[in-house]
Design an enzyme around this catalytic site. Structure first.
Site, mmCIF file in Angstrom:
data_model
loop_
_atom_site.group_PDB
_atom_site.id
_atom_site.type_symbol
_atom_site.label_atom_id
_atom_site.label_comp_id
_atom_site.label_asym_id
_atom_site.label_seq_id
_atom_site.Cartn_x
_atom_site.Cartn_y
_atom_site.Cartn_z
ATOM 1 N N ARG A 122 9.603 3.186 3.167
ATOM 2 C CA ARG A 122 8.676 2.305 3.632
ATOM 3 C C ARG A 122 9.023 1.594 5.105
ATOM 4 O O ARG A 122 9.344 0.515 5.019
ATOM 5 C CB ARG A 122 8.120 1.447 2.402
ATOM 6 C CG ARG A 122 7.466 2.156 1.471
ATOM 7 C CD ARG A 122 6.423 1.512 0.680
ATOM 8 N NE ARG A 122 5.353 2.144 0.486
ATOM 9 C CZ ARG A 122 4.358 1.636 -0.546
ATOM 10 N NH1 ARG A 122 4.589 0.664 -1.156
ATOM 11 N NH2 ARG A 122 3.318 2.399 -0.658
ATOM 12 N N GLN A 127 5.381 4.906 8.457
ATOM 13 C CA GLN A 127 4.041 4.211 7.978
ATOM 14 C C GLN A 127 2.889 5.121 8.058
ATOM 15 O O GLN A 127 1.918 5.245 7.148
ATOM 16 C CB GLN A 127 3.887 2.934 8.688
ATOM 17 C CG GLN A 127 3.285 1.892 7.840
ATOM 18 C CD GLN A 127 3.326 0.387 8.534
ATOM 19 O OE1 GLN A 127 4.058 0.288 9.674
ATOM 20 N NE2 GLN A 127 2.865 -0.561 7.856
ATOM 21 N N ASP A 130 2.381 7.503 5.338
ATOM 22 C CA ASP A 130 2.316 7.206 4.015
ATOM 23 C C ASP A 130 1.161 7.366 3.161
ATOM 24 O O ASP A 130 0.084 6.656 3.306
ATOM 25 C CB ASP A 130 2.822 5.682 4.098
ATOM 26 C CG ASP A 130 2.937 4.886 2.883
ATOM 27 O OD1 ASP A 130 2.950 5.527 1.727
ATOM 28 O OD2 ASP A 130 3.308 3.592 2.873
ATOM 29 N N SER A 133 0.056 4.672 0.531
ATOM 30 C CA SER A 133 -0.704 3.573 1.252
ATOM 31 C C SER A 133 -2.131 3.988 1.281
ATOM 32 O O SER A 133 -3.120 3.343 1.119
ATOM 33 C CB SER A 133 -0.239 3.058 2.508
ATOM 34 O OG SER A 133 1.165 2.298 2.191
ATOM 35 N N TYR A 228 9.243 -4.042 -3.170
ATOM 36 C CA TYR A 228 8.369 -3.714 -4.572
ATOM 37 C C TYR A 228 8.803 -4.718 -5.706
ATOM 38 O O TYR A 228 9.778 -5.466 -5.478
ATOM 39 C CB TYR A 228 9.041 -2.562 -5.044
ATOM 40 C CG TYR A 228 8.314 -1.156 -4.352
ATOM 41 C CD1 TYR A 228 7.180 -0.810 -4.360
ATOM 42 C CD2 TYR A 228 9.494 -0.392 -3.543
ATOM 43 C CE1 TYR A 228 6.660 0.441 -3.786
ATOM 44 C CE2 TYR A 228 9.143 0.539 -2.826
ATOM 45 C CZ TYR A 228 7.712 1.021 -2.976
ATOM 46 O OH TYR A 228 7.128 2.120 -2.236
HETATM 47 P P1 NAD Z 1 2.943 -1.071 -5.925
HETATM 48 O O1 NAD Z 1 1.718 0.070 -5.993
HETATM 49 O O2 NAD Z 1 4.258 -0.681 -6.312
HETATM 50 O O3 NAD Z 1 2.294 -2.202 -6.798
HETATM 51 C C1 NAD Z 1 1.153 -2.769 -6.716
HETATM 52 C C2 NAD Z 1 1.247 -4.388 -6.623
HETATM 53 O O4 NAD Z 1 1.400 -4.754 -8.128
HETATM 54 C C3 NAD Z 1 2.598 -5.043 -5.858
HETATM 55 O O5 NAD Z 1 1.947 -5.826 -5.211
HETATM 56 C C4 NAD Z 1 3.294 -5.627 -7.164
HETATM 57 O O6 NAD Z 1 3.887 -6.994 -6.665
HETATM 58 C C5 NAD Z 1 2.315 -6.106 -8.155
HETATM 59 N N1 NAD Z 1 3.000 -6.107 -9.446
HETATM 60 C C6 NAD Z 1 3.789 -5.622 -10.117
HETATM 61 N N2 NAD Z 1 4.349 -5.961 -11.416
HETATM 62 C C7 NAD Z 1 3.208 -6.901 -11.370
HETATM 63 C C8 NAD Z 1 3.305 -7.900 -12.419
HETATM 64 N N3 NAD Z 1 3.854 -8.116 -13.644
HETATM 65 N N4 NAD Z 1 2.112 -8.928 -12.282
HETATM 66 C C9 NAD Z 1 1.209 -8.772 -11.309
HETATM 67 N N5 NAD Z 1 1.555 -7.982 -10.340
HETATM 68 C C10 NAD Z 1 2.568 -7.380 -10.300
HETATM 69 O O7 NAD Z 1 2.895 -1.636 -4.600
HETATM 70 P P2 NAD Z 1 2.343 -1.351 -3.062
HETATM 71 O O8 NAD Z 1 0.924 -1.524 -2.952
HETATM 72 O O9 NAD Z 1 2.766 0.118 -2.811
HETATM 73 O O10 NAD Z 1 3.268 -2.330 -2.125
HETATM 74 C C11 NAD Z 1 4.450 -2.768 -2.170
HETATM 75 C C12 NAD Z 1 5.014 -3.601 -1.196
HETATM 76 O O11 NAD Z 1 5.391 -2.490 -0.093
HETATM 77 C C13 NAD Z 1 4.073 -4.359 -0.265
HETATM 78 O O12 NAD Z 1 4.703 -5.567 0.152
HETATM 79 C C14 NAD Z 1 3.476 -3.431 0.611
HETATM 80 O O13 NAD Z 1 2.884 -4.406 1.543
HETATM 81 C C15 NAD Z 1 4.781 -2.783 1.027
HETATM 82 N N6 NAD Z 1 4.363 -1.656 1.929
HETATM 83 C C16 NAD Z 1 5.074 -1.280 2.779
HETATM 84 C C17 NAD Z 1 4.818 -0.102 3.810
HETATM 85 C C18 NAD Z 1 5.606 0.273 5.016
HETATM 86 O O14 NAD Z 1 6.346 -0.649 5.597
HETATM 87 N N7 NAD Z 1 5.634 1.662 5.230
HETATM 88 C C19 NAD Z 1 3.735 0.737 3.226
HETATM 89 C C20 NAD Z 1 3.252 0.565 1.826
HETATM 90 C C21 NAD Z 1 3.554 -0.705 1.220
#
Ligand code: NAD
Length: 382
Positions: A122, A127, A130, A133, A228
């Site tokens: 990530r 990006q 991805d 996403s 994460y």
């Molecule tokens: P994910 O699909 O792994 O998880 C979804 C959400 O569930 C997350 O926000 C996580 O904090 C939440 N979660 C986990 N356990 C939980 C609990 N017990 N109670 C409530 N919520 C809980 O996450 P994602 O959507 O793939 O994104 C994770 C992070 O990565 C974010 O900060 C996102 O902005 C970042 N991200 C970065 C890039 C990049 O830089 N290329 C791309 C995509 C996402």
């Protein structure tokens, strides 16, 4: 180099990995593209559109698999399809290696270089590639549409001569990519939205979308270096559940999206919590594929329990197949731009993207953690 686009065979899948406009651009860069007849039909892309884009249509999957240098897919191939791939070919797809170990063994044995898209780092450069996403965005949007359809109530507040209708109340659990899109979509439909996440960093993003962030006193560390969520300890988990339960009491809809990397999804809604929800409420569990955030979720099914509809469909992004395919295809295009040099796919061990995503190469499983796991399994079976 021949890139092959196979039809997806997974139940309920309607997307296609590459769409005609991407194929046109790839062909301009000097590759050939073969597409299995009908591969894009369920997403709204007719065979003629692929032909007009310059692709060659191939009716028999076996002929396609045997001819291509690189296969692009959404889901991993079946074991039989993996066997049909040409020796030394390459494969790019969402592999979910831990769940598909038999396929991985066959891919290694056929000397296929396999690139697992869920392992993309990530980083800023990755990006645009991805797919997690882009497909989470599609799933988050669709979850709200599905919930609105299942709910016997308006989402917006309505002031009519027949009285004033209160807006629907939506609770989103997990405010990552899918959750944030669900919040934005529910807000656009006029619902009052609350959201909970263990990562305090998302508080401002939630507020900027016009939703209320539900705070819980959770002691950390709550986040990995990669951004994460971490698994919660018992006390923090109990506090998280209590915070969710309070908001659930007044919710018409709950959309759960909480995931942990490489683990079962955290169990956040117990059967007892569902029992205390208003009859007629709707839960959409986007974590169903990883076991579900709700104890009553049946992956792949829509059920009604205690009068609450619980939607555990597995490929919600596939329900918006046209745009989800376009997004996936754009992601793949960016990745292939990065990997193809002088018309040939190059896996460079010093490149972070190749290094992180390559699972099988040169007849071996090169993902060390996965190889160790498979060896342990083989020893245990002896
Ligand atoms: P994910 O699909 O792994 O998880 C979804 C959400 O569930 C997350 O926000 C996580 O904090 C939440 N979660 C986990 N356990 C939980 C609990 N017990 N109670 C409530 N919520 C809980 O996450 P994602 O959507 O793939 O994104 C994770 C992070 O990565 C974010 O900060 C996102 O902005 C970042 N991200 C970065 C890039 C990049 O830089 N290329 C791309 C995509 C996402």
């Amino acid at each position: 180099m021949i890139i092959g686009v196979a039809a997806e065979t997974c139940a309920g899948e309607r997307r296609v990995a590459l769409v005609p406009e991407s194929i046109q651009r790839l062909i301009r860069k000097g590759v050939e593209v073969y597409v299995q007849t009908g591969a894009g039909a369920a997403a709204g892309f007719a065979d003629e559109e692929f032909s007009r884009a310059g692709a060659q249509l191939v009716a028999s999957p076996q002929a396609l698999f045997g001819a291509l240098d690189l296969m692009v897919k959404i889901h991993p191939p079946s074991c039989e399809d993996a066997e049909a791939l040409r020796q030394g070919a390459s494969l790019v797809c969402l592999l979910y290696a831990r769940r598909n170990q038999d396929v991985i063994r066959r891919l290694a044995a056929r000397n296929v270089s396999t690139f697992a898209l869920e392992k993309l780092p990530r980083t800023t450069i990755a990006q645009a590639m991805d797919v997690l996403s882009s497909q989470s965005t599609a799933a988050g949007y669709r979850a709200v549409i599905v919930a609105a359809h299942a709910l016997a109530k308006f989402f917006p507040m309505l002031m009519t001569p027949a009285g004033t209708i209160a807006p629907a109340r939506v609770l989103v659990v997990g405010a990552g990519v899918a959750g944030l899109q669900a919040i934005a979509t529910a807000r656009r439909l006029g619902a009052v939205v609350e959201a909970f996440d263990v990562r305090p960093a998302v508080r401002e993003e939630v507020a900027s979308l016009g939703a209320k962030f539900i705070a819980a006193e959770l002691e950390g560390p709550l986040e990995t270096a990669e951004g994460y969520a971490r698994e919660l300890g018992d006390a923090a988990h109990a506090r998280a559940r209590a915070a969710i339960e309070r908001a659930l009491a007044s919710a018409d809809v709950c959309i759960t999206t909480a995931l942990l990397p490489d683990q079962r999804a955290p169990l956040l809604l117990t059967a007892d919590m569902v029992r205390r929800m208003r009859p007629g409420s709707v839960i959409v569990d986007l974590a169903a594929e990883q076991g579900g955030n709700c104890q009553l979720t049946q992956p792949g099914k829509d059920i009604v329990h205690y009068g609450v509809t619980i939607i555990g469909r597995l490929h919600l992004a596939a329900e918006v197949a046209l745009d989800a395919s376009r997004m996936y295809s754009r992601n793949l295009e960016k990745l292939l731009d990065h990997l193809i040099r002088d018309g040939v796919l190059r896996f460079d061990a010093s490149d972070e993207i190749s290094h992180r995503c390559l699972v099988t190469h040169n007849g071996r499983i090169v993902d060390e953690e996965l190889r160790r796991r498979l060896e342990e399994r083989a020893e245990a079976a002896c």
